[in-house]
Design a protein around this motif. Structure first.
Motif, short mmCIF file in Angstrom:
data_model
loop_
_atom_site.label_atom_id
_atom_site.label_comp_id
_atom_site.label_asym_id
_atom_site.label_seq_id
_atom_site.Cartn_x
_atom_site.Cartn_y
_atom_site.Cartn_z
N PRO A 14 0.95 -1.33 -0.34
CA PRO A 14 -0.57 0.50 0.03
C PRO A 14 1.51 0.83 0.32
O PRO A 14 0.24 2.72 -0.07
CB PRO A 14 -0.78 -0.17 1.52
N ASP A 92 -2.48 -4.81 -4.35
CA ASP A 92 -2.62 -6.21 -5.04
C ASP A 92 -2.70 -6.33 -6.30
O ASP A 92 -4.16 -5.38 -6.94
CB ASP A 92 -3.70 -7.19 -4.02
N ILE A 95 -6.30 -6.20 -7.21
CA ILE A 95 -7.41 -5.14 -6.66
C ILE A 95 -7.47 -3.49 -7.30
O ILE A 95 -6.70 -3.25 -7.59
CB ILE A 95 -7.65 -5.30 -5.12
N SER A 120 -3.27 -5.11 -0.01
CA SER A 120 -3.94 -4.01 -0.62
C SER A 120 -4.44 -2.94 0.37
O SER A 120 -4.27 -2.55 1.40
CB SER A 120 -5.40 -4.85 -1.60
N SER A 121 -4.05 -1.83 -0.40
CA SER A 121 -4.91 -0.70 0.39
C SER A 121 -5.68 -0.48 1.17
O SER A 121 -6.04 0.11 1.81
CB SER A 121 -4.62 0.69 -0.67
N GLY A 200 -2.33 6.73 2.37
CA GLY A 200 -2.10 5.65 3.75
C GLY A 200 -1.02 5.14 3.64
O GLY A 200 -0.08 4.50 2.96
N GLY A 228 -6.28 8.18 -2.49
CA GLY A 228 -6.85 8.47 -1.21
C GLY A 228 -8.51 7.66 -1.24
O GLY A 228 -9.25 6.63 -2.31
#
Ligand SMILES: C[S@@+](CC[C@H](N)C(=O)[O-])C[C@H]1O[C@@H](n2cnc3c(N)ncnc32)[C@H](O)[C@@H]1O
Length: 258
Positions: A14, A92, A95, A120-121, A200, A228
């Motif tokens: 992420p 990922d 995704i 994944s984020s 993030g 975001g």
């Protein structure tokens, strides 16, 4: 033609360099060439051998270094010329990452592929802020939904998810946030907690927290040049800062009504 032609699709995680997997790191060290995306933390590239060619093929809003078709062709061309291409993507690769399209294209040329998943984020960014996507007694699922469909309409899945108690994790939704939240508010109370987290897991991470009623305030804090995610659901109230924000909102509305 290189007999070792291969494309290794690697999830870079992420944002925080340390959130790539060991397997992903090993692949970077063994790459013959690397093609990387905009959301990949560039510090990860320092793990490549010093003579490994590295190409930026990122796509951000209104700023596309290469079209998807050009990226597909580059992957094939570089695999045939160099051998093992590491295709590095944020989070990922499967995704909202178009990873599977790239794999299909490369395999149609008979070139070997390998997939190394990434964090994944959608999962890591809320967790890094102390927001659990599920919590016993609060909700029984979370939906990861795109806020940006091909034809610029609200995803039907988002409408369905809004009607449940699921936590909504909305990627690529900042520019459509007002429309998205308007849709969600047809089914959920205006006091439903929500948050926007940008950059993030990086040193520039920023969170804006409130509820559906305060979406216009949250919107003022958004930096549209940074990635975001929007999170909507009662679990957002688990964030350590949620109640402080809530008190500020109540005080502000009391001042207005005095
Ligand atoms: C094209 S999608 C790719 C998602 C990626 N495959 C993943 O698994 O994280 C890009 C979107 O992911 C979200 N995103 C990715 N990294 C992020 C981060 N560090 N902070 C907040 N949102 C992020 C944003 O919504 C961004 O617009």
């Amino acid at each position: 033609m290189n007999n070792n032609a291969k494309v290794t699709l690697v999830g870079a995680g992420p944002g925080d360099v340390e959130l790539i997997t060991l397997k992903g790191l090993k692949a970077i060290k063994n790459a013959d060439i690397i093609l990387y995306d905009a959301l990949v933390n560039k510090d990860i590239l320092t793990f490549a051998q010093s003579n490994t060619p590295i190409i930026y093929v990122g796509k951000r809003f209104n700023d596309h270094a290469y079209s998807q078709e050009e990226i597909n062709n580059l992957l094939v061309e570089k695999a045939l010329n160099y051998g093992n291409v590491v295709r590095l993507k944020g989070g990922d690769p499967f995704i909202f990452g178009r990873g599977s399209e790239e794999i299909d294209y490369v395999e149609s040329f008979g070139i070997k592929t390998e997939i190394i998943p990434g964090i994944s984020s959608a999962l890591a960014v809320p967790a890094n802020q102390g927001i659990p996507l599920t919590k016993r007694g609060i909700n029984t699922s979370f939906w990861v939904v795109t806020g940006n469909t091909k034809d610029d309409t609200i995803s039907k899945d988002l409408v369905l998810a809004s009607q449940s108690s699921a936590t909504l994790v909305i990627l690529m939704g900042l520019r459509n946030m007002s429309t998205i939240i308007k849709e969600v508010s047809k089914y959920r109370s205006g006091f439903t907690p929500m948050a926007v987290i940008q950059n993030g897991t990086t040193k520039n991470e920023k969170i804006s927290i409130g509820d559906i009623n305060s979406v216009d305030e949250i919107k003022k804090t958004i930096d549209y040049s940074s990635p975001g995610i929007i999170i909507v659901g009662d679990v957002v109230a688990e964030h350590p800062g949620y109640f402080d924000e809530e008190i500020q909102r109540v005080l502000a509305s009391a001042e207005i009504s005095l």
